[in-house]
Design an enzyme around this catalytic site. Structure first.
Site, PDB file in Angstrom:
ATOM      1  N   ASP A  68       0.835  -1.203   0.000  1.00  0.00           N
ATOM      2  CA  ASP A  68       0.000   0.000   0.000  1.00  0.00           C
ATOM      3  C   ASP A  68       0.871   1.255   0.000  1.00  0.00           C
ATOM      4  OD1 ASP A  68      -1.843   2.136   0.802  1.00  0.00           O
ATOM      5  OD2 ASP A  68      -3.220   0.518   1.333  1.00  0.00           O
ATOM      6  N   HIS A 111      -2.795  -0.209  -2.755  1.00  0.00           N
ATOM      7  CA  HIS A 111      -3.966   0.458  -2.198  1.00  0.00           C
ATOM      8  C   HIS A 111      -5.186   0.270  -3.097  1.00  0.00           C
ATOM      9  CE1 HIS A 111      -5.678   3.363   0.632  1.00  0.00           C
ATOM     10  NE2 HIS A 111      -6.276   3.950  -0.394  1.00  0.00           N
TER      11      HIS A 111
END
Length: 211
Positions: free
Chosen positions: A141, A172
């Site tokens: 992420d 993400h």
């Protein structure tokens, strides 16, 4: 309840609600930005919309927002279609608000958080978590660093009602429809876990008691 990202209640959130409804849930998506700009509906592929969403995100009042979420939970619980049990599921900003509502208030019966940015900043409140929590983290992420992910996992490790899943190689919003980092296999795995969790936590005990 489905809590949106910085794009507001957009096509992705509406599709998520439709999918939950198809699974037998009552799905409600409140407008988190109603204080700033009611009716935000942004396109995830538009750079202008991204910048618009980032501006809203940057000035969003998280404390007031957590109270808004709790107030909405209480309202949803009273709907005639509702069993009285309410789960809150969120993505990014919405996932952070899921966490805050779950640790600060006690109306949430189950909580699901997909890649909640800045969650690590509020881990000092984790002792307030009573509701079962399912959290999904993408290991790569861009907005939740690996040290932050380690902090989150460590803080929740002592909570028997909390489960954190990591998704190797994912970025993400890997589970967001049509997102730049969407991964069908990882999304199916995460969403399957969510579906099982929600059915387990929200099943109508009244119906189970019927002959």
């Amino acid at each position: 309840m489905v809590l949106h990202e910085l794009f507001g209640v957009n096509a992705d959130i509406r599709k998520t609600c439709d999918e939950l409804a198809e699974q037998g849930f009552l799905a409600v998506a409140p407008d988190l930005f109603w204080r700033q700009e009611p009716g935000v509906d942004l396109n995830v592929t538009s750079e202008a919309d991204w910048q618009h969403g980032l501006r809203l995100y940057g000035v969003y009042d998280r404390d007031a927002g957590a109270k808004d979420v709790n107030d909405t939970v209480n309202a949803v619980a009273k709907l005639p279609e509702c069993t009285g049990k309410v789960a809150v599921l969120g993505y990014c900003l919405g996932a952070l608000m899921v966490f805050l509502a779950a640790v600060r208030y006690h109306g949430v019966d189950a909580a699901v958080a997909y890649h909640g940015g800045d969650t690590e900043k509020y881990l000092g409140e984790v002792e307030g978590l009573d509701a079962p929590l399912l959290m999904h983290l993408a290991e790569e992420d861009e907005f939740i660093s690996k040290p932050a992910q380690a902090q989150i996992k460590a803080a929740l490790a002592g909570k028997p009602n909390a489960t954190v899943y990591s998704y190797p190689g994912q970025h993400h919003a890997f589970a967001r429809h049509n997102g730049a980092h969407y991964n069908a296999a990882a999304a199916a795995l995460a969403n399957g876990r969510t579906r099982e969790f929600l059915h387990q936590q929200l099943r109508d005990l009244r119906s189970l008691a019927r002959p």
